[in-house]
Scaffold this active site. Structure first.
Site, short mmCIF file in Angstrom:
data_model
loop_
_atom_site.label_atom_id
_atom_site.label_comp_id
_atom_site.label_asym_id
_atom_site.label_seq_id
_atom_site.Cartn_x
_atom_site.Cartn_y
_atom_site.Cartn_z
N GLU A 1 25.62 37.50 34.89
CA GLU A 1 24.93 36.99 33.71
C GLU A 1 25.37 35.56 33.37
O GLU A 1 26.53 35.19 33.54
CB GLU A 1 25.21 37.91 32.52
CG GLU A 1 24.51 37.53 31.22
CD GLU A 1 23.00 37.63 31.29
OE1 GLU A 1 22.38 36.93 32.14
OE2 GLU A 1 22.41 38.40 30.50
N ASP B 1 19.77 42.95 19.50
CA ASP B 1 20.44 43.47 20.69
C ASP B 1 21.96 43.43 20.47
O ASP B 1 22.66 42.59 21.00
CB ASP B 1 20.04 42.61 21.89
CG ASP B 1 20.61 43.13 23.21
OD1 ASP B 1 21.03 44.28 23.25
OD2 ASP B 1 20.63 42.35 24.18
N ASP C 1 18.28 48.86 31.83
CA ASP C 1 19.47 48.26 31.23
C ASP C 1 20.15 49.32 30.36
O ASP C 1 19.57 49.79 29.38
CB ASP C 1 19.02 47.06 30.38
CG ASP C 1 20.14 46.39 29.62
OD1 ASP C 1 21.30 46.82 29.73
OD2 ASP C 1 19.85 45.40 28.92
N GLU D 1 27.31 47.19 32.26
CA GLU D 1 28.03 45.92 32.14
C GLU D 1 29.48 46.08 31.69
O GLU D 1 29.88 47.15 31.22
CB GLU D 1 27.28 45.00 31.18
CG GLU D 1 27.25 45.49 29.75
CD GLU D 1 26.18 44.81 28.92
OE1 GLU D 1 26.53 44.23 27.87
OE2 GLU D 1 24.99 44.84 29.31
N HIS E 1 21.59 49.09 35.44
CA HIS E 1 22.76 48.22 35.47
C HIS E 1 23.62 48.49 34.25
O HIS E 1 23.13 48.71 33.15
CB HIS E 1 22.40 46.74 35.62
CG HIS E 1 21.67 46.12 34.47
ND1 HIS E 1 22.28 45.80 33.27
CD2 HIS E 1 20.38 45.72 34.35
CE1 HIS E 1 21.39 45.23 32.47
NE2 HIS E 1 20.24 45.18 33.09
N ASP F 1 23.29 48.84 28.97
CA ASP F 1 24.36 48.20 28.22
C ASP F 1 25.73 48.60 28.79
O ASP F 1 25.96 48.47 29.97
CB ASP F 1 24.23 48.52 26.73
CG ASP F 1 23.01 47.87 26.09
OD1 ASP F 1 22.46 46.93 26.68
OD2 ASP F 1 22.59 48.32 25.02
N ARG G 1 26.87 44.82 36.15
CA ARG G 1 26.67 43.51 35.51
C ARG G 1 28.01 42.99 35.00
O ARG G 1 28.79 43.74 34.40
CB ARG G 1 25.68 43.65 34.35
CG ARG G 1 25.64 42.44 33.43
CD ARG G 1 24.57 42.57 32.38
NE ARG G 1 24.89 41.80 31.19
CZ ARG G 1 24.06 41.60 30.18
NH1 ARG G 1 22.84 42.11 30.21
NH2 ARG G 1 24.44 40.91 29.12
N CYS H 1 24.12 40.00 23.03
CA CYS H 1 23.19 39.47 24.02
C CYS H 1 23.96 38.59 25.00
O CYS H 1 24.87 37.85 24.62
CB CYS H 1 22.11 38.66 23.32
SG CYS H 1 21.10 37.67 24.42
N ASN I 1 19.38 36.78 36.43
CA ASN I 1 18.62 37.07 35.22
C ASN I 1 17.94 35.79 34.75
O ASN I 1 18.59 34.89 34.22
CB ASN I 1 19.55 37.62 34.13
CG ASN I 1 18.78 38.07 32.90
OD1 ASN I 1 17.59 38.37 32.97
ND2 ASN I 1 19.45 38.13 31.76
N TYR J 1 11.18 46.62 34.93
CA TYR J 1 12.47 46.61 34.26
C TYR J 1 12.31 46.97 32.78
O TYR J 1 11.34 46.57 32.14
CB TYR J 1 13.06 45.21 34.38
CG TYR J 1 14.39 44.98 33.70
CD1 TYR J 1 15.53 45.66 34.11
CD2 TYR J 1 14.51 44.06 32.66
CE1 TYR J 1 16.76 45.43 33.50
CE2 TYR J 1 15.73 43.82 32.05
CZ TYR J 1 16.85 44.51 32.48
OH TYR J 1 18.06 44.28 31.88
#
Length: 306
Positions: free
Chosen positions: A196, A67, A94, A123, A121, A96, A166, A131, A220, A52
């Site tokens: 999440e 982040d 990831d 989101e 993924h 975002d 996500r 974050c 996660n 990942y």
């Protein structure tokens, strides 16, 4: 010169197919964070089946940034290429919120496939995201997230490329509304749902039951977060199919590095912390260093006529 090349059957698979195979054969599948190619090589050597690349990892460890949606599509693809060039394990990335509108998302998906990623993924946070375990998160309307998913799904040049949706809605909207979102995302074509900031195993079970599809829920398991350090056995009992350990190794590496830096200033030497360092011989083994040297020796021996 990677001595951990895929088997002949895996060679015939795309990266996405290898990821799907790993999901089908290991439940729940641990997907470990690798912030650079060497970490990916170590994860592969010890037997992991998927790796990942975390957005927070790219921001912190590649650019020294928080982040907070500061890194770009190009930053992500740069780190993806570095890792997929060095490691044959299927890589989940990831992305975002997708780095822009529909055309940006399409460009991203095509770039990920071209550069050897297996999965991503995306989101449902607002563009200026936070974050997933920080306060103050906000999510876009379900319809806007469905547009992101449609753009990603339509852009796939490889049907096996795995797209996970996500949702960060648990904190701002609660369990029932987040389940509704997850069902809508799966219905739109997402391959899996990443929920999440769950705090209880029963919450994962609620998503598994509502979605009612194999391999539908990813957890996660990130340290110092709202989610407890559930074991794989505990997650299996709740029906979870995959578990991210996004920055576990990176956090350990950072803690060790800090101890070394402090020791050099304090003691005038690193000898008191050598026990937390990877030995040179082990480094060379993971890199297959001696095979490179032998190839150089053979090449120049021929040139010299030996």
């Amino acid at each position: 010169m990677n001595d951990r090349a895929p088997t002949s059957s895996q060679n015939s698979m795309t990266a996405g197919q290898r990821f799907r195979h790993a999901l089908e054969t290991t439940s729940p599948l641990p997907i470990v964070g690798t912030i650079n190619p060497y970490c990916a090589m170590m994860a592969e050597r010890v037997g992991h089946k998927a790796i990942y690349l975390a957005g927070g990892g790219i921001a912190t460890y590649s650019y020294g940034l928080p982040d907070l949606a500061i890194t770009t599509l190009t930053d992500v693809l740069t780190d993806v290429r570095r890792i997929t060039d060095a490691c044959s394990l299927p890589l989940m990335v990831d992305v975002d919120t997708g780095f822009g509108g529909a055309f940006n998302i399409a460009r991203l998906v095509k770039g990920l496939i071209k550069d050897g990623a297996a999965a991503m993924h995306i989101e449902d946070q607002v563009q200026l995201k936070r974050c997933g375990h920080r306060p103050g998160k906000a999510v876009v309307p379900t319809a806007e997230m469905l547009d992101r998913l449609k753009a990603a799904l339509d852009a796939r040049t490889d049907a096996s490329f795995f797209i996970c949706a996500r949702t960060d809605a648990m904190t701002p909207e609660g369990l029932a509304a987040t389940i509704d979102r997850a069902c809508a995302y799966l219905e739109a074509g997402a391959d899996m749902i990443f929920v999440e900031a769950c705090s209880e195993l029963s919450q994962y079970r609620a998503f598994v039951d509502a979605l009612n599809r194999p391999h539908s829920v990813l957890a996660n398991i990130t340290e110092f977060s709202k989610t407890p350090a559930f074991t794989l056995d505990e997650l299996r009992s709740a029906g979870v199919s995959a578990a991210l350990f996004p920055l576990s190794a990176a956090r350990a590496m950072s803690a060790a590095a800090l101890k070394v830096y402090e020791a050099i200033l304090r003691d005038g030497s690193a000898r008191n912390v050598i026990d937390i360092m990877q030995p040179r011989a082990e480094l060379y083994d993971f890199l297959n260093y001696h095979a490179y040297e032998e190839k150089i020796d053979r090449l120049f021996a021929r040139q010299r006529g030996e």
